[in-house]
Design a protein around this motif. Structure first.
Motif, short mmCIF file in Angstrom:
data_model
loop_
_atom_site.label_atom_id
_atom_site.label_comp_id
_atom_site.label_asym_id
_atom_site.label_seq_id
_atom_site.Cartn_x
_atom_site.Cartn_y
_atom_site.Cartn_z
N SER A 256 0.68 -1.27 -0.16
CA SER A 256 -0.12 0.32 -0.01
C SER A 256 0.83 0.98 -0.10
O SER A 256 1.92 0.95 0.65
CB SER A 256 -0.94 0.17 1.50
N VAL A 257 0.37 1.96 -0.56
CA VAL A 257 1.20 3.18 -1.24
C VAL A 257 0.94 4.57 -1.00
O VAL A 257 -0.98 4.41 -1.51
CB VAL A 257 1.71 3.13 -2.37
N ILE A 258 1.25 5.27 -0.20
CA ILE A 258 0.73 6.89 0.05
C ILE A 258 1.35 8.05 -0.60
O ILE A 258 2.01 7.97 -0.68
CB ILE A 258 0.00 7.19 1.13
N LEU A 259 0.27 8.58 -1.81
CA LEU A 259 1.00 9.91 -2.44
C LEU A 259 0.99 11.60 -0.95
O LEU A 259 -0.69 11.86 -0.95
CB LEU A 259 0.27 10.23 -3.38
N GLU A 260 1.62 11.48 0.30
CA GLU A 260 1.06 12.88 0.34
C GLU A 260 1.10 13.91 0.36
O GLU A 260 0.23 14.65 0.93
CB GLU A 260 2.63 12.66 1.67
N ASN A 261 1.73 14.30 -0.74
CA ASN A 261 1.03 15.48 -1.86
C ASN A 261 0.78 15.20 -2.61
O ASN A 261 0.85 16.57 -3.79
CB ASN A 261 2.62 16.64 -1.43
N LEU A 262 -0.16 14.77 -3.11
CA LEU A 262 -1.03 14.52 -4.12
C LEU A 262 -2.04 13.79 -3.95
O LEU A 262 -2.31 12.88 -3.74
CB LEU A 262 -0.31 13.82 -5.69
N GLY A 263 -3.47 14.98 -4.47
CA GLY A 263 -5.33 14.42 -4.39
C GLY A 263 -5.39 14.51 -5.26
O GLY A 263 -5.40 14.49 -6.90
N ALA A 264 -7.34 14.28 -5.41
CA ALA A 264 -7.96 13.82 -6.75
C ALA A 264 -8.73 15.52 -7.18
O ALA A 264 -8.67 15.61 -7.83
CB ALA A 264 -9.46 14.21 -5.61
N GLY A 265 -7.65 17.04 -6.24
CA GLY A 265 -8.04 18.17 -7.09
C GLY A 265 -7.11 17.88 -7.58
O GLY A 265 -6.82 19.02 -8.56
N SER A 266 -5.78 17.72 -8.24
CA SER A 266 -4.79 17.69 -8.80
C SER A 266 -5.52 17.95 -10.50
O SER A 266 -5.88 17.93 -10.88
CB SER A 266 -4.24 16.24 -9.47
N ILE A 267 -4.44 19.09 -10.80
CA ILE A 267 -4.69 19.39 -12.40
C ILE A 267 -4.38 18.69 -13.37
O ILE A 267 -4.42 18.22 -14.72
CB ILE A 267 -5.00 20.76 -12.46
N GLN A 268 -3.27 17.14 -12.89
CA GLN A 268 -2.69 16.95 -13.70
C GLN A 268 -3.44 15.49 -14.47
O GLN A 268 -4.25 14.40 -13.47
CB GLN A 268 -1.43 16.27 -13.60
N GLY A 269 -3.19 15.24 -15.76
CA GLY A 269 -4.44 14.08 -16.06
C GLY A 269 -3.73 12.66 -15.55
O GLY A 269 -4.36 11.45 -14.91
N ASP A 270 -2.22 13.09 -15.94
CA ASP A 270 -1.58 11.82 -15.22
C ASP A 270 -2.03 11.00 -13.50
O ASP A 270 -2.44 10.25 -12.51
CB ASP A 270 -0.07 11.81 -15.28
#
Ligand SMILES: O=C(O)C1=C[C@@H](OP(=O)(O)O)[C@@H](O)[C@H](O)C1
Ligand SMILES: C=C(OP(=O)(O)O)C(=O)O
Length: 429
Positions: A256-270
């Motif tokens: 299991s991995v958590i991205l600490e500084n990226l979430g659903a509000g991102s403006i990046q398609g990736d």
């Protein structure tokens, strides 16, 4: 590399997005007033943009805090201090600056050149559109690739046609320069537009700097003349393309991995890559943080990646550990990136004993029976994403050696340190 002996459970903070940093740098450079870009990416690609803007007379500095401070030139660059301006193998830098270079003074020529591979990457359609908009621009060697020469003196504007299926960076480049045109800029896309989320990102960053565009279904895009970017403080998001390698670690190890500084509000398609992993059986939490939990057995997938091309190599390596053959489609643009990525993945996965059928724009990837993988030295073809994708294979397979690992510097200079720390933290839990 040494494989991990069980599921990886960890968390990671990622450096800034290349695509957002290079957009924000250019818009801040063109703006009226001062900008501060917080948490930008510092890597080869963004430092090429940084240095190129300095050559065009922009006062841009790196602060002790790691921010970029930019004093905007109000839509008018100086004559270049250097010729050619060297942009390495940075697609965003060469495409974005080819369009903006006409904002240099009348009578000056801006020449942009890069490494040998950059001299094979297409730019003809962007030059054609600029010529339709009244700019004197050419491919110096006449073969539709860099080096390019662009004459300063401003952007007359008007209407142009632009092919959509080679690179969305051409469209982004035109849109970003368009507010400084003498007339409105109207772009009609011919054929299908690829990599659409990057155009949404462009619209978002332009809006943040005070300029609006009208996007009619990615077929007809208009920017009204007379608008100006305004300097501002701007927070750069973490890089969602570079996040995929860490999410892949959860997928292939059942961790299991958590991205600490990226979430659903991102403006990046990736950032939506996590949704693809969900289709392979991962549990995904798409909230303030993106989190992925890998399954016992990864399900094979049939998926079109045209909108998120920079995630294709990551998924190709993950697919090599699924429960059957996967087909990854919509990959034509991969042929003209840092290397021919379709061929590179075919070659290197094959060495590991994985079955790969390659077409013009797809792969079908068939994992071997358990125990039938082969150790291999993986060539990286000067492509950061080859190195980082095969790091994921090294988590599962003994005897994976990545050649020229330093090529990650294009977008993720401290990838290997963070990758190691990621597993060190994992072991502490
Ligand atoms: O606009 C951008 O920042 C990018 C667009 C994509 O290119 P294409 O539009 O050529 O697919 C992507 O592959 C590249 O890494 C960054
Ligand atoms: C394709 C890429 O880069 P660029 O086109 O900006 O050189 C990439 O970063 O994967």
């Amino acid at each position: 590399m040494t494989p991990v002996d069980g599921p990886v459970h960890s968390a990671v903070r990622l450096p800034g997005s290349k695509s957002i940093t290079n957009r924000a740098l250019l818009l801040a450079a063109l703006a009226d007033g001062k900008s501060v870009l917080r948490d930008p990416l510092q890597s080869d690609d963004t430092l090429y943009m940084f240095e190129a803007l300095r050559s065009l007379g922009v006062d841009v500095t790196l602060t002790d805090a790691g921010d970029f401070e930019v004093i905007g030139v109000g839509g008018a660059f100086s004559a270049p201090a250097k010729s050619p301006i060297f942009i390495g193998n940075s697609g965003t830098t060469v495409r974005f600056l080819t369009a903006a270079a006409c904002l240099a003074p009348a009578g000056s020529d801006v020449v942009l050149d890069g490494v040998a591979r950059m001299r094979e990457r297409p730019i003809r359609d962007l030059l054609g559109a600029l010529i339709s908009l009244g700019v004197d621009a050419e491919s110096v060697n006449g073969h539709g690739c860099p080096p390019v020469r662009v004459r300063g003196g401003g952007l007359p504007g008007g209407k142009c046609l632009l092919r959509g299926d080679v690179s969305s960076q051409f469209l982004t480049a035109l849109l970003q320069a368009a507010p400084y045109a003498k007339q409105n800029v109207e772009i009609e896309i011919v054929g299908d537009l690829i990599s659409k989320p990057y155009v949404d990102m462009t619209q978002n960053v332009m809006h943040a700097f005070g300029v609006e565009m009208v996007n009619s279904n990615y077929r007809h895009l208009t920017v009204a003349a007379g608008q100006r970017y305004e300097g501002r403080e701007y927070d750069v998001e973490a890089d969602a393309s570079n996040a995929t390698y860490f999410l892949a670690a959860a997928a292939v190890t059942g961790g299991s991995v958590i991205l600490e500084n990226l979430g659903a509000g991102s403006i990046q398609g990736d950032a939506k890559f996590a949704r693809v992993l969900e289709q392979m059986g991962c549990d995904v939490d798409f909230g303030v943080h993106i989190a992925v939990r890998g399954p016992q057995t990864l399900k094979a997938i049939d998926v079109d990646l045209e909108a998120i091309p920079d995630t294709a190599q990551t998924l190709a390596v993950i697919a090599a550990f699924a429960d059957g053959p996967s087909t990854l489609r919509g990959l034509a643009s991969l042929r003209v990136k840092e290397t021919d990525r379709i061929a590179a993945i075919t070659n290197e996965l094959t060495k590991l004993g994985v079955g790969v059928e390659e077409g013009r724009d797809f792969w079908t990837i068939t994992p071997p029976a358990a125990g039938q993988y082969q150790p291999a030295e993986i060539k990286t073809y000067d492509d950061h994403r080859m190195a980082m994708s095969f790091a994921v294979a090294g988590l599962r397979l003994p005897g994976v050696t990545i050649l020229d690992p330093g090529c990650v510097a294009k977008t993720f200079p401290d990838f290997w340190e963070r990758w190691e720390k990621f597993f060190y933290t994992a072991k502490q839990q």
